[in-house]
Design a protein around this motif. Structure first.
Motif, PDB file in Angstrom:
ATOM      1  N   ARG A 540      31.262  65.549   2.304  1.00  0.00           N
ATOM      2  CA  ARG A 540      30.319  65.633   1.183  1.00  0.00           C
ATOM      3  C   ARG A 540      29.947  67.084   0.930  1.00  0.00           C
ATOM      4  N   GLY A 550      28.956  64.474  -3.973  1.00  0.00           N
ATOM      5  CA  GLY A 550      29.460  63.665  -2.872  1.00  0.00           C
ATOM      6  C   GLY A 550      28.364  62.843  -2.230  1.00  0.00           C
ATOM      7  N   ASP A 577      32.319  60.211   1.433  1.00  0.00           N
ATOM      8  CA  ASP A 577      32.684  60.453   2.833  1.00  0.00           C
ATOM      9  C   ASP A 577      32.265  59.205   3.607  1.00  0.00           C
TER      10      ASP A 577
END
Length: 599
Positions: A540, A550, A577
């Motif tokens: 991220r 992210g 993520d």
């Protein structure tokens, strides 16, 4: 075609590079994916002029392999030939992996590379890659359907036309042309655009009528029929599904054919081959009289490691590609021809055969999609860290119906093939034993589908570039790239291309701090546990440093905090993520068996 160009008010091309770009424009190419360099500068100059008039323009990749993957994704989405370009020397060798992947997976592509000027050959020119240096032309010879050096301006038209036509003829694959920079700068030949390429690249509907009639007779006599759908059936899928419904044949798909069908079709029994479903194996083990394989390459992953369940005298192999047919010498029948034309003839010949179809229908039992899954309880698991199976469920539920999924080589492919089951797929007709609903107008191409995975060559990081190329080819449909942390560390820089192009691509990273397929393969084989660890990375933060939003996903509840549909409407990429449970073993037993290390 020259007259068409003239009526458009375009000036005559001044150099060979301009002729190349004009030909690309004439066949409808919109983008050229590549990395610029001195040896291909004239083509980039021509692309800049082309972009100003609304013609093909350059999309700059971050690595040449990524450019080739983008060109492939563009081809899969649009049906147009993907074009990638690289400079001489290392530019060409970097491009090679992507071109080889297209070759092994029968994807049309035009690759263009540069060379130093002809007079410098053999004199140690910078990045020389001719026969007197690092011979890239020789390298491309082994992974292309057409491969040539343009050594004179008068050759450009005939060789370019030959290369483009070759990409549109079976066996499909890439063509490569290499241009010395002085040839690109040379004055345009006096005669050019003499061919109607749009007509020349039309696919012929060649069919062996006698063999199709024989097959129709065999289908009429058969009590039990199974169908296998391969990856090159995109344009024929409606006819294949109608054939299945008319004959009440259960059908399965290869891993790379799964994205062509609605996984909730009542006759569908799942994926046969790598990461597949036991229900698909059961169909083929249930003694069908005929097994109709449409567009199946019969490689390792699409044949379940050359399983005799398929490779026997019940098999009827239907394909336009002789290289595929050569892998089934034991088949009772080979039907050569364009798959859509073959299926349409079969459907027509079976009209009025309803009584035989009803006899077969009484033997079919219904089955739910979830009933196909290997570990359905993990598909619903609330555990933390999130199970990869549950991640596939969340993506299936939350992404809009027009989403294209790209699953990368490795565990990402295995999890997606087995567990990704989107609902309410609006792909063509939702067939239901003869009833149809309205077509919503999605484009259908030979290599298209809602799920795109790569077989055979299977380079890590392929999906990252392919998703960018697919999104560039069709900005109306969002793309989701499912990739591993190992693949992302190889090719993740291409996310900046999606940002620069403002493309709606969601990059989903399965983050387990390992080369997952290597790790699990070692454990399943009882091998040394070594060389699979990856560093701890917050992807991220890495995305945010590149100007890309992210999120970190640790549990199923974290999905409640984000709006996937809103993310996929955004004009630009987003990254998830996802901290998955790295102890979950993907469905990869077929791979272990092939390697001879299954325990």
């Amino acid at each position: 075609m020259a007259e068409q160009m003239a009526t458009a008010g375009l000036p005559e091309p001044t150099d060979v590079a301009e002729v190349v770009v004009r030909y690309l424009e004439a066949i409808g190419v919109e983008y050229v994916f590549g990395v610029p360099g001195g040896a291909v500068e004239p083509i980039y100059n021509a692309l800049a002029r082309s972009a100003r008039r609304g013609g093909p323009r350059a999309v700059v990749a971050r690595h040449e392999a990524g450019a080739a993957f983008m060109a492939e994704g563009y081809t899969r989405e649009t049906g147009k030939v993907g074009v990638c370009i690289a400079t001489s020397g290392p530019g060409a060798t970097n491009l090679l992996t992507g071109v080889a992947n297209a070759y092994d997976n029968s994807i049309p592509m035009l690759a263009i590379t540069g060379q130093p000027s002809l007079p410098s050959f053999g004199r140690g020119a910078l990045q020389e890659s001719a026969c007197t240096g690092v011979n890239t032309l020789g390298m491309f010879r082994h992974c292309t359907r057409y491969n040539s050096l343009v050594s004179h301006p008068e050759q450009v038209e005939s060789k370019l036309v030959s290369a483009i036509m070759r990409t549109h003829r079976a066996p499909y694959g890439p063509a490569h042309l290499s241009f010395p920079v002085d040839i690109l700068r040379a004055p345009a030949p006096g005669s050019w655009l003499n061919y109607d390429l749009r007509n020349l690249i039309e696919k012929p509907s060649l069919v062996d009528i006698a063999v199709v009639r024989q097959l129709a007779a065999d289908i009429h006599k058969a009590d039990k029929i199974a169908i296998i759908i391969g990856s090159t059936c995109g344009e024929a899928i409606e006819a294949i599904l109608e054939l299945a419904e008319r004959t009440h044949a259960l059908f399965v798909t290869t891993p790379d054919g799964k994205g062509l069908v609605n996984p909730r079709h009542q006759l569908y029994r799942g994926v046969f081959g790598f990461a597949g479903h036991y229900t698909a194996n059961a169909v083929l083990l249930d003694d069908p009289d005929l097994v109709l394989a449409f567009g199946v390459s019969l490689g390792e992953w699409t044949s379940a490691a050359w399983c005799e369940t398929v490779l026997n005298n019940r098999l009827v192999h239907i394909d336009v590609d002789d290289e595929h047919l050569m892998r089934s010498p034991m088949a009772r029948l080979h039907v050569r021809g364009r798959i859509s034309a073959v299926c349409e003839l079969l459907v027509e010949s079976l009209r009025g055969d309803e009584q035989r179809a009803q006899e077969r229908a009484g033997k079919i039992s219904l089955r739910s999609v979830e009933g196909m899954l290997r570990e359905p309880e993990k598909y619903e698991s609330p555990a933390v860290p999130i199970k990869p199976q549950r991640l596939m469920r969340e993506l299936s539920r939350r992404c809009p119906p027009t989403t294209r999924f790209y699953a990368d080589a490795g565990n990402s492919t295995a999890w997606a093939i087995h567990y990704l089951q989107p609902r309410d797929r609006r792909i063509g007709h939702q067939h239901d034993f003869g009833r149809t609903h309205a077509d919503v107008g999605e484009r259908r191409q030979d290599h298209a589908g809602w799920l795109r995975v790569i077989m055979d060559f299977a380079p890590m990081g392929w999906a990252i570039g392919a998703a960018v190329g697919g999104a560039r080819g069709n900005s109306d449909c969002p793309c989701v790239c499912i990739t591993g942390d190992g693949s992302y560390l190889m090719n993740g820089q291409e996310i900046t291309v999606a940002a620069a192009e403002k493309l709606s691509v969601l990059f989903v990273i399965l983050n387990d701090g390992a080369l997952g397929m290597v790790k699990h393969g070692q454990r399943l084989a009882g091998a040394e546990r070594t060389a699979f660890e990856l560093p701890t990375v917050d992807y991220r933060l890495l995305a945010e440093s590149l100007g890309v939003p992210g999120f970190v996903i640790r549990s199923p509840e974290d999905f409640e905090q984000i709006d996937i549909e809103a993310i996929l409407r955004r004009k630009g990429p987003t990254l998830l993520d996802v901290r998955i449970d790295g102890e979950e073993v993907p469905p990869m037993s077929l791979r272990m068996k092939t390697l001879g290390s299954e325990r």
